[in-house]
Design an enzyme around this catalytic site. Structure first.
Site, PDB file in Angstrom:
ATOM      1  N   GLY A   1      20.205  93.459 -33.329  1.00  0.00           N
ATOM      2  CA  GLY A   1      18.747  93.603 -33.411  1.00  0.00           C
ATOM      3  C   GLY A   1      18.138  92.337 -33.970  1.00  0.00           C
ATOM      4  O   GLY A   1      18.610  91.230 -33.680  1.00  0.00           O
TER       5      GLY A   1
ATOM      6  N   HIS B   1      21.335  93.660 -46.985  1.00  0.00           N
ATOM      7  CA  HIS B   1      20.485  94.442 -47.884  1.00  0.00           C
ATOM      8  C   HIS B   1      21.434  95.297 -48.720  1.00  0.00           C
ATOM      9  O   HIS B   1      22.465  95.751 -48.217  1.00  0.00           O
ATOM     10  CB  HIS B   1      19.507  95.292 -47.065  1.00  0.00           C
ATOM     11  CG  HIS B   1      18.587  96.162 -47.878  1.00  0.00           C
ATOM     12  ND1 HIS B   1      18.065  95.773 -49.098  1.00  0.00           N
ATOM     13  CD2 HIS B   1      18.095  97.412 -47.650  1.00  0.00           C
ATOM     14  CE1 HIS B   1      17.289  96.748 -49.567  1.00  0.00           C
ATOM     15  NE2 HIS B   1      17.304  97.749 -48.706  1.00  0.00           N
TER      16      HIS B   1
HETATM   17  P1  NAD Z   1      17.232  96.222 -36.229  1.00  0.00           P
HETATM   18  O1  NAD Z   1      16.729  97.612 -36.183  1.00  0.00           O
HETATM   19  O2  NAD Z   1      16.366  95.112 -35.723  1.00  0.00           O
HETATM   20  O3  NAD Z   1      18.601  96.109 -35.410  1.00  0.00           O
HETATM   21  C1  NAD Z   1      19.631  97.027 -35.560  1.00  0.00           C
HETATM   22  C2  NAD Z   1      20.603  96.964 -34.391  1.00  0.00           C
HETATM   23  O4  NAD Z   1      21.595  97.987 -34.547  1.00  0.00           O
HETATM   24  C3  NAD Z   1      19.993  97.165 -33.032  1.00  0.00           C
HETATM   25  O5  NAD Z   1      20.667  96.327 -32.114  1.00  0.00           O
HETATM   26  C4  NAD Z   1      20.284  98.629 -32.712  1.00  0.00           C
HETATM   27  O6  NAD Z   1      20.370  98.856 -31.346  1.00  0.00           O
HETATM   28  C5  NAD Z   1      21.632  98.808 -33.376  1.00  0.00           C
HETATM   29  N1  NAD Z   1      21.874 100.184 -33.820  1.00  0.00           N
HETATM   30  C6  NAD Z   1      20.947 101.103 -34.170  1.00  0.00           C
HETATM   31  N2  NAD Z   1      21.543 102.247 -34.583  1.00  0.00           N
HETATM   32  C7  NAD Z   1      22.869 102.031 -34.488  1.00  0.00           C
HETATM   33  C8  NAD Z   1      24.001 102.832 -34.765  1.00  0.00           C
HETATM   34  N3  NAD Z   1      23.880 104.084 -35.212  1.00  0.00           N
HETATM   35  N4  NAD Z   1      25.212 102.287 -34.550  1.00  0.00           N
HETATM   36  C9  NAD Z   1      25.339 101.047 -34.085  1.00  0.00           C
HETATM   37  N5  NAD Z   1      24.302 100.229 -33.799  1.00  0.00           N
HETATM   38  C10 NAD Z   1      23.078 100.732 -33.999  1.00  0.00           C
HETATM   39  O7  NAD Z   1      17.684  95.955 -37.743  1.00  0.00           O
HETATM   40  P2  NAD Z   1      17.440  94.630 -38.631  1.00  0.00           P
HETATM   41  O8  NAD Z   1      16.019  94.569 -39.030  1.00  0.00           O
HETATM   42  O9  NAD Z   1      18.076  93.466 -37.982  1.00  0.00           O
HETATM   43  O10 NAD Z   1      18.241  95.038 -39.962  1.00  0.00           O
HETATM   44  C11 NAD Z   1      19.636  94.869 -40.083  1.00  0.00           C
HETATM   45  C12 NAD Z   1      19.964  94.663 -41.551  1.00  0.00           C
HETATM   46  O11 NAD Z   1      19.326  93.476 -42.005  1.00  0.00           O
HETATM   47  C13 NAD Z   1      19.490  95.772 -42.476  1.00  0.00           C
HETATM   48  O12 NAD Z   1      20.435  95.945 -43.500  1.00  0.00           O
HETATM   49  C14 NAD Z   1      18.189  95.212 -43.039  1.00  0.00           C
HETATM   50  O13 NAD Z   1      17.850  95.770 -44.304  1.00  0.00           O
HETATM   51  C15 NAD Z   1      18.565  93.753 -43.160  1.00  0.00           C
HETATM   52  N6  NAD Z   1      17.455  92.806 -43.218  1.00  0.00           N
HETATM   53  C16 NAD Z   1      16.450  92.844 -42.299  1.00  0.00           C
HETATM   54  C17 NAD Z   1      15.441  91.889 -42.338  1.00  0.00           C
HETATM   55  C18 NAD Z   1      14.322  91.866 -41.316  1.00  0.00           C
HETATM   56  O14 NAD Z   1      13.366  91.143 -41.534  1.00  0.00           O
HETATM   57  N7  NAD Z   1      14.395  92.591 -40.210  1.00  0.00           N
HETATM   58  C19 NAD Z   1      15.466  90.884 -43.331  1.00  0.00           C
HETATM   59  C20 NAD Z   1      16.520  90.859 -44.233  1.00  0.00           C
HETATM   60  C21 NAD Z   1      17.498  91.829 -44.159  1.00  0.00           C
END
Ligand code: NAD
Ligand code: MG
Length: 330
Positions: free
Chosen positions: A27, A109
């Protein structure tokens, strides 16, 4: 006490060169981490669910991907970038069975580890590398030769090399080019939750809605209320982002500034500060985490109902109409 900050000179990519890094999820963060690590010359495999729609994207981006079970099997490092509520199930099904000495688990996180939703065995390293920005920025700045500042935290250091590994990973995604701030899983988790609840998401949206409602209830046009209490927030926040409160105050009128410094403290008064303290306590004592975990286990009834009610608030309808006049928003 100020935090320790590490830079590029403190990080050695060789520590993780040749190690097999498995990025779980593709993601916002997953795509940025995997592409940057790959472009840093590291051995990356993206781990995806069976039938994942993002496999084609990963392939088009020039990356190797495998179903999760296969991707984690031979990994030396596993980064969890699936959504936080999904991580415990992914850990139990795919990662727990392959935990062994020498394995490194990484998180962006701290929620699941800090609140015991994932409890890795003592023989693995548990590290956080968390960029302080969205995935798109992490990728775009890396491609431009820069990086988004990161946090690094060590929860378990079985190998004695965890900090070096974390800094190398932070360099691999570009973060160490900007700076890597040392924290703990506890501090990152608690400050992140507090910020989004009290200020960024909860605080700001409640403040804007209350301002809008106050003007509309007093008989002013909702369009005027929307512009004043919601739309203009961006102009103010952009100035603060650029140069702090002092920079914002250089660009507003003296009248606005006088109202700001005399009336602002009446809005965020002792009651609000005390409530902020209570919200922080619920984060620190785990009651917020328990509430959210149970809410997820029950398929989110309260979450869904409250979000639906929010979507029906008049600010959304007025906002939709006004944004239609602002073609440049696209
Ligand atoms: P996201 O929702 O953008 O992406 C998640 C991915 O996982 C997607 O490809 C989705 O299809 C896949 N997915 C969803 N459910 C699933 C499951 N049950 N099993 C396997 N794959 C699955 O998430 P993100 O924002 O990239 O967040 C990921 C991590 O990064 C989290 O721990 C978040 O707290 C952390 N984080 C995010 C940000 C941000 O700005 N987005 C910043 C810092 C840290
Ligand atoms: Mg947050």
């Amino acid at each position: 006490m100020s935090a320790t900050v590490y830079y590029e000179k403190d990080a050695d990519l060789n520590i993780i060169k040749g190690k097999k890094i498995c990025v779980l999820g593709y993601g916002s963060q997953g795509r940025a981490h995997a592409m940057n690590l790959h472009d840093s010359g590291l051995d990356v495999v993206v781990g995806l669910r069976e039938g994942s729609k993002t496999a084609a994207q990963a392939q088009a981006d020039g990356l190797k991907w495998e179903p999760m079970a296969q991707a984690v099997a031979s990994a030396d490092m596993i980064m969890f970038l699936v959504p936080d509520p999904s991580q415990p199930a992914v850990y139990e099904e795919f990662v727990k069975p392959v935990c062994k000495p020498g394995l490194t688990l990484l998180f962006a996180h701290g929620f699941n580890v800090h609140y015991g939703q994932i409890v890795p065995p003592p023989e693995v390293d548990v590290i956080m590398v968390a960029p302080k920005g969205p995935g798109k920025l992490v990728r775009d700045l890396y491609a431009a030769g820069q990086g988004v500042p990161c946090l690094v935290a060590i929860e378990q250091d079985a190998s004695g090399q965890a900090l070096g590994t974390g800094l190398a990973y932070a360099l691999g995604i570009g973060g160490a080019r900007a700076g890597v701030i040392e924290t703990s899983f506890k501090e990152e988790t608690e400050t992140d939750l507090f910020g989004e609840q009290a200020v960024l998401c909860g605080g700001v949206s409640a403040l804007m809605k209350a301002g809008f409602e106050t003007l509309v209830e007093a008989g002013y046009a909702p369009e005027m209320a929307y512009f004043e209490c919601i739309n203009e927030m961006k102009l103010i926040v952009d100035l603060i982002y650029q140069g702090g409160l002092k920079h914002m105050r250089r660009y507003i009128s003296d009248t606005a500034k006088y109202g700001d410094i005399t009336r602002g403290p009446r809005i965020v008064d002792d009651y609000v500060r005390a409530e902020m303290g209570r919200i922080l306590e619920e984060i620190q004592d785990g009651s917020f985490a328990r509430e959210w975990v149970l809410e997820n286990q029950a398929n989110r009834p309260r979450y869904n109902a409250l979000l639906k009610r929010e979507a029906e608030h008049p600010v959304e309808e007025v906002g939709d109409r006004l944004r239609a006049m602002m073609k440049w928003l696209g």
